[in-house]
Each structure stands twice: as structure tokens, then as C-alpha cells.
Write a protein that holds these residues in place. Structure first.
Motif, PDB file in Angstrom:
ATOM      1  N   ASP A 238       0.822  -1.215   0.000  1.00 25.86           N
ATOM      2  CA  ASP A 238       0.000   0.000   0.000  1.00 25.86           C
ATOM      3  C   ASP A 238       0.855   1.263   0.000  1.00 25.86           C
ATOM      4  O   ASP A 238       0.527   2.261   0.664  1.00 25.86           O
ATOM      5  CB  ASP A 238      -0.954   0.011   1.207  1.00 25.86           C
ATOM      6  N   LEU A 239       1.916   1.224  -0.759  1.00 30.41           N
ATOM      7  CA  LEU A 239       2.839   2.351  -0.859  1.00 30.41           C
ATOM      8  C   LEU A 239       3.088   2.689  -2.320  1.00 30.41           C
ATOM      9  O   LEU A 239       2.877   1.854  -3.212  1.00 30.41           O
ATOM     10  CB  LEU A 239       4.177   2.036  -0.185  1.00 30.41           C
ATOM     11  N   THR A 240       3.550   3.901  -2.558  1.00 29.79           N
ATOM     12  CA  THR A 240       4.034   4.316  -3.863  1.00 29.79           C
ATOM     13  C   THR A 240       5.464   4.808  -3.687  1.00 29.79           C
ATOM     14  O   THR A 240       5.932   5.013  -2.554  1.00 29.79           O
ATOM     15  CB  THR A 240       3.187   5.456  -4.454  1.00 29.79           C
ATOM     16  N   PRO A 241       6.201   5.007  -4.773  1.00 25.84           N
ATOM     17  CA  PRO A 241       7.555   5.548  -4.638  1.00 25.84           C
ATOM     18  C   PRO A 241       7.612   6.859  -3.859  1.00 25.84           C
ATOM     19  O   PRO A 241       8.616   7.150  -3.195  1.00 25.84           O
ATOM     20  CB  PRO A 241       8.003   5.734  -6.090  1.00 25.84           C
ATOM     21  N   HIS A 242       6.554   7.634  -3.892  1.00 27.77           N
ATOM     22  CA  HIS A 242       6.526   8.910  -3.172  1.00 27.77           C
ATOM     23  C   HIS A 242       6.581   8.706  -1.653  1.00 27.77           C
ATOM     24  O   HIS A 242       6.972   9.623  -0.919  1.00 27.77           O
ATOM     25  CB  HIS A 242       5.260   9.701  -3.541  1.00 27.77           C
ATOM     26  N   ASP A 243       6.189   7.525  -1.188  1.00 27.63           N
ATOM     27  CA  ASP A 243       6.182   7.245   0.246  1.00 27.63           C
ATOM     28  C   ASP A 243       7.562   6.839   0.783  1.00 27.63           C
ATOM     29  O   ASP A 243       7.751   6.745   1.991  1.00 27.63           O
ATOM     30  CB  ASP A 243       5.191   6.120   0.564  1.00 27.63           C
ATOM     31  N   ILE A 244       8.494   6.582  -0.113  1.00 29.95           N
ATOM     32  CA  ILE A 244       9.828   6.132   0.295  1.00 29.95           C
ATOM     33  C   ILE A 244      10.725   7.343   0.521  1.00 29.95           C
ATOM     34  O   ILE A 244      10.802   8.251  -0.308  1.00 29.95           O
ATOM     35  CB  ILE A 244      10.440   5.206  -0.778  1.00 29.95           C
ATOM     36  N   ASP A 245      11.413   7.340   1.654  1.00 30.72           N
ATOM     37  CA  ASP A 245      12.304   8.463   1.973  1.00 30.72           C
ATOM     38  C   ASP A 245      13.644   8.344   1.262  1.00 30.72           C
ATOM     39  O   ASP A 245      14.200   9.351   0.806  1.00 30.72           O
ATOM     40  CB  ASP A 245      12.520   8.522   3.492  1.00 30.72           C
ATOM     41  N   TYR A 246      14.169   7.109   1.195  1.00 29.76           N
ATOM     42  CA  TYR A 246      15.467   6.906   0.538  1.00 29.76           C
ATOM     43  C   TYR A 246      15.445   5.605  -0.261  1.00 29.76           C
ATOM     44  O   TYR A 246      14.939   4.587   0.202  1.00 29.76           O
ATOM     45  CB  TYR A 246      16.605   6.836   1.567  1.00 29.76           C
ATOM     46  N   PHE A 247      16.016   5.675  -1.452  1.00 24.89           N
ATOM     47  CA  PHE A 247      16.221   4.493  -2.290  1.00 24.89           C
ATOM     48  C   PHE A 247      17.716   4.174  -2.321  1.00 24.89           C
ATOM     49  O   PHE A 247      18.545   5.074  -2.497  1.00 24.89           O
ATOM     50  CB  PHE A 247      15.757   4.753  -3.727  1.00 24.89           C
ATOM     51  N   ILE A 248      18.043   2.890  -2.166  1.00 23.40           N
ATOM     52  CA  ILE A 248      19.441   2.470  -2.315  1.00 23.40           C
ATOM     53  C   ILE A 248      19.463   1.333  -3.329  1.00 23.40           C
ATOM     54  O   ILE A 248      19.260   0.166  -2.997  1.00 23.40           O
ATOM     55  CB  ILE A 248      20.065   2.015  -0.986  1.00 23.40           C
ATOM     56  N   PRO A 249      19.693   1.655  -4.602  1.00 19.72           N
ATOM     57  CA  PRO A 249      19.756   0.621  -5.637  1.00 19.72           C
ATOM     58  C   PRO A 249      21.190   0.096  -5.780  1.00 19.72           C
ATOM     59  O   PRO A 249      22.146   0.683  -5.252  1.00 19.72           O
ATOM     60  CB  PRO A 249      19.344   1.383  -6.892  1.00 19.72           C
ATOM     61  N   HIS A 250      21.309  -1.003  -6.503  1.00 21.40           N
ATOM     62  CA  HIS A 250      22.644  -1.497  -6.855  1.00 21.40           C
ATOM     63  C   HIS A 250      23.401  -0.386  -7.576  1.00 21.40           C
ATOM     64  O   HIS A 250      22.870   0.294  -8.451  1.00 21.40           O
ATOM     65  CB  HIS A 250      22.511  -2.724  -7.755  1.00 21.40           C
ATOM     66  N   GLN A 251      24.665  -0.222  -7.194  1.00 22.26           N
ATOM     67  CA  GLN A 251      25.497   0.831  -7.762  1.00 22.26           C
ATOM     68  C   GLN A 251      26.164   0.340  -9.051  1.00 22.26           C
ATOM     69  O   GLN A 251      27.385   0.151  -9.129  1.00 22.26           O
ATOM     70  CB  GLN A 251      26.537   1.273  -6.741  1.00 22.26           C
ATOM     71  N   ALA A 252      25.349   0.136 -10.069  1.00 22.94           N
ATOM     72  CA  ALA A 252      25.842  -0.416 -11.326  1.00 22.94           C
ATOM     73  C   ALA A 252      26.432   0.652 -12.234  1.00 22.94           C
ATOM     74  O   ALA A 252      27.473   0.460 -12.858  1.00 22.94           O
ATOM     75  CB  ALA A 252      24.711  -1.140 -12.052  1.00 22.94           C
ATOM     76  N   ASN A 253      25.743   1.774 -12.292  1.00 23.24           N
ATOM     77  CA  ASN A 253      26.055   2.803 -13.276  1.00 23.24           C
ATOM     78  C   ASN A 253      25.202   4.014 -12.893  1.00 23.24           C
ATOM     79  O   ASN A 253      23.992   3.885 -12.732  1.00 23.24           O
ATOM     80  CB  ASN A 253      25.676   2.267 -14.667  1.00 23.24           C
TER      81      ASN A 253
END
Length: 322
Positions: A238-253
Motif C-alpha cells: 500500500d505504498l508508492t515511490p513517493h512514500d519512500i524516503d530513501y532508495f538504495i539501488p545497486h550501484q551499477a552505473n
């Protein structure tokens, strides 16, 4: 049922800093090209004989020093790595020896650049079982030893690093939900393959291939799958990306991270990035990102999404609430 919390984290990189100009000296590339296509300015490489277990041990010692625990208090050690010291013994077993963590059993987990996601999920299950209290989770890579330095399209991306976490049982854990996937594909990204025999001969000797990737296919696969995966995963909570404070994705590029941010309609400032200074450190990248975020920000009440993707093809996310 007990949950999992982080009581300490730390990261370690080799002393040797390799700039884009250093790579220009040995291959046909340029600082401008590398930065334009990857965003990477520098990376650290183990040029003085440090192997994956050495980096992992150094990070683990830094994390342990932040706690009241001794190595003897650790119940299990999980090392996620794409670049182990060898097939056997496991890199985790070598770390266990280096730390004198006599009460801990140890093993490696190999899901390439998604390693920290899969490792955190695994450690969480052991803790939730109630049989284990303190787990040392380490993501460590010496990518440089697996590179073909004549392959400029791959080599310019990678660096060496390790990050370690002390996880323990808590009444309220930080892991809210998770989702992982595997799509078997041995050609888009591969490393360390050993060919089987075709005949008996005294000349037979194991030969291992270097890291290789089909960059265009990787980019296409990630840009197609990952934004959709994130949106669907969050919607299940029940969340959208707007509800996330921080994203930590794989540091690919860095360009790939910028694409994901744009696809999610989120500002790049919400994305933790360390690739510009460390390069692609495979499974260690997300782990370093979370460690840096813990050092730099007050996370109480914040939601953090970890998303990994890598060879296998493996991908997945873990939602944290602090």
C-alpha cells in the motif's frame, strides 16, 4: 516472533585509488567517456595482495568495534560475494578464522550484485527462527582480480570494497517486506566459469574465464524490469515511490540509477549513490550505501528501499522501516 535490527555497520576499501586517467594509460578510453557513460570518477582496487576475505575481515572488525560484542558472540557469518577467495574453503570460513569467531558457522552466498539483498533476507530468517541471535553479514568483492583489462567496456566500471553488518534479534525488526527473483541466464553476465573436460590428458588444468557482460542487454533488462518491480512491490504494501524516503539501488552505473529515478518520478536526491567514488562494487554497493546513509542521516521513522539486480539474472527488494 522476533525481528531483525542493525546494531552496527561499516565499510572498507583498499588504499589504492584508481582514477579514470590511470585506466587511460593501459586501455583505449578517456576520463570524459567514462564519466559521460557511467558517472564514475574513481574506484579503489586491491593492488597490494588483499583478497576478498581480507576486505571482509577488515570491514567486520570495524563493525564489531562499534558494539559491546566480541567475535565469540557471533552465531553465524554470511558472506555475499561474486569474487570469493576460492571455491573452497568459503570466504566466510576464512573470515571466521581471521576473527577467531569460534562459535560461528559460516558460508558464502552467491547472487552477484544482488548479494546484499539475498544475504539480508537469509540472515533475517535465521534470526526470526529464534535459534540465532547475532549474525555477521558481509558483502565483499575484489572485482579487479576477475577483470580482463583489455575489455574496456567492462573494466572501467568496477572497484573493490566490503561492508559488514551486525544483525541481532529485536522485538520490533526493521524489515517490513521483501521480494526476490531469479531468471536463469548464463550469457548476459558471467564470471569465473570453468569448462568441463572433453578428454583425459596430463595437460588438463582448470582454467577460469574473466568477468564479461553484454552491456546493452544488461541495460535493457534492468530498465525494463526494475522500475516495474519496484512499483509493484511497493503497491503490495500500500505504498508508492513517493512514500519512500530513501532508495538504495545497486550501484551499477550512475546513468542507470538516474534512469530508475526518472522512471519512478522521484528526485535523484532520494537515491543514495557511491558509484562515483567507488565504482561498481557488486554486492558491496548497496551495503555501503546503507552504511553511509546510517552515518549521515537520522533514519528514525524513515522508510528505505533496497533494490538489487545482478548476474544470474537476480533481482529483488527489501523494504526497511526504521
Amino acid at each position: 516472533m522476533p525481528g531483525t535490527k542493525i546494531i552496527a555497520s561499516a565499510h572498507y576499501v583498499p588504499e589504492n585509488v584508481v582514477t579514470n586517467d590511470d585506466l587511460v594509460k593501459i586501455m583505449d578510453t578517456s576520463d570524459a567517456w567514462i564519466q559521460a557513460h557511467t558517472g564514475i570518477k574513481t574506484r579503489h582496487m586491491s593492488l597490494q595482495g588483499e583478497d576478498t576475505s581480507d576486505l571482509a575481515t577488515a570491514a567486520a572488525k570495524k563493525a564489531l568495534a562499534q558494539t559491546h560484542l566480541d567475535a565469540s558472540d557471533i552465531d553465524a557469518i554470511i558472506v555475499t560475494t561474486f569474487t570469493p577467495d576460492g571455491l573452497s574453503p568459503s570466504t566466510a570460513a576464512l573470515v571466521q578464522r581471521n576473527l577467531n569467531a569460534e562459535g560461528a558457522w559460516a558460508y558464502d552466498l552467491a547472487t552477484a550484485c544482488s548479494g546484499f539483498i539475498f544475504g539480508l533476507s537469509t540472515a533475517d530468517k535465521f534470526i526470526r527462527s529464534g535459534s540465532y541471535r547475532n549474525i555477521l553479514l558481509i558483502s565483499a568483492e575484489v572485482n579487479s582480480k576477475m577483470m580482463d583489462f583489455s575489455d574496456r567496456t567492462s573494466t572501467v566500471f568496477f572497484g573493490d570494497a566490503a561492508a559488514a553488518y551486525i544483525l541481532t534479534s529485536a522485538e520490533e525488526g526493521i524489515i517490513i517486506d521483501e521480494e526476490m527473483h531469479t531468471i536463469g541466464n548464463s550469457e548476459v553476465v558471467h564470471s569465473g566459469r570453468v569448462a568441463p573436460l572433453t578428454q583425459l590428458s596430463v595437460d588438463n588444468y582448470p582454467k577460469m574465464d574473466a568477468f564479461a557482460q553484454v552491456g546493452r542487454d544488461v541495460f535493457s533488462e534492468v530498465t525494463t524490469l526494475i522500475p516495474q518491480h519496484i512499483v509493484k512491490f511497493l503497491a503490495q504494501n500500500d505504498l508508492t515511490p513517493h512514500d519512500i524516503d530513501y532508495f538504495i539501488p545497486h550501484q551499477a552505473n550512475l546513468r542507470l540509477i538516474e534512469f530508475i529515478a526518472d522512471a519512478l518520478q522521484q528526485p535523484i536526491t532520494k537515491f543514495s549513490t557511491n558509484i562515483t567514488k567507488y565504482g561498481n562494487t557488486s554486492s558491496a554497493g548497496i551495503a555501503i550505501g546503507l552504511d553511509e546513509l546510517r552515518q549521515q542521516q537520522q533514519l528514525t521513522g524513515k522508510k528505505v528501499l533496497l533494490t538489487g539486480f545482478g548476474a544470474g539474472f537476480t533481482y529483488g527488494s527489501i523494504l526497511l522501516s526504521f
